[in-house]
Enzyme design. Structure first.
Site: not given
Length: 255
Positions: A130, A178, A210
């Protein structure tokens, strides 16, 4: 056998000390350096599953999970850990500026660890999830010869790359569902980098959101084990002896 353990470690950089979780080879030389960077609001422990996989595959590697330098300042309930840059009020218009401001300290930390381990950039890999992936991707864009590989999980570039980092292989790993960082920007980056002559792989798997999913980590290990970077191909071809030979009639297409 139990899972490889990571020990708490303090890393002294030029800017400030950084808390990390690390696995060092128990004996013998350190052959590779993996630096792992967590997502926003998390901490170094969040990268432990990937670190354990890397230690199991590369026992002579130093694997270091780093805490971001700043306390998370985001929305309540969004995490109590750390951040590489603030996401409070972040948008496509201001993300690149925030990343750029955070990059010098990030890059200095990578360089300090390379110096500490006596490790060249070619034997260094940056792996991020991320926000950590955003930082790793942008770091190799901004700093030449920073790392040989980047493993970007559920990340993206802050802005679409204008050039491909020289002799750095980028691996994108993303979940198709995601909704935090949709896979579209990562796919766009991969396609653009290929067009720019970059060394890129992209794996987008269905039914994954995610998260640092085990299937994405499986793909990462597979790419590390099987993908041969362009630089290695070029070096092998440049070192291969040229053997003079006469073409056969079959090769020339003669009857």
């Amino acid at each position: 056998m139990g899972k490889p353990l990571l020990a708490v470690w303090r890393v002294q950089t030029h800017a400030m000390p950084v808390t990390a979780l690390a696995h060092l080879p128990p004996s013998g030389p350190t052959e590779l350096l993996f630096l792992l960077f967590h997502g926003v609001g998390a901490d170094a422990a969040g990268m432990t599953p990937l670190a354990q996989r890397l230690v199991a595959e590369y026992p002579q590697a130093a694997v270091v999970c780093l805490n971001a330098p700043d306390a998370f300042d985001g929305v309540p309930g969004g995490g109590s850990g750390w951040q590489w840059f603030s996401v409070r009020g972040v948008s496509d218009a201001n993300r690149a500026e925030r990343v750029a401001l955070a990059l010098p300290r990030f890059i200095a930390t990578v360089r300090a660890l390379q110096q500490q381990f006596g490790m060249t950039w070619e034997r260094t890999a940056l792996a991020g999830f991320s926000q950590g992936a955003i930082m790793a991707l942008e770091a190799v864009q901004a700093e030449p010869a920073l790392a040989g590989r980047v493993l970007a999980f559920s990340g993206r570039h802050a802005v679409q790359p204008a050039h491909a980092p020289h002799d750095t292989t980028l691996h994108f790993f993303h979940g198709m569902v995601d909704t935090v960082i949709p896979p579209g920007p990562a796919i766009d980056s991969a396609e653009r980098l290929v067009a720019l002559g970059g060394d890129v792989t992209a794996d987008v798997l269905p039914h994954i959101g995610h998260e640092l999913h085990p299937l994405l980590m499986d793909k990462a290990i597979e790419q590390l084990r099987t993908f041969l970077p362009k630089k290695l191909w070029r070096d092998v071809m440049s070192e291969a002896p040229i053997v003079p030979r006469v073409a056969s009639s079959d090769e020339l297409g003669e009857d």
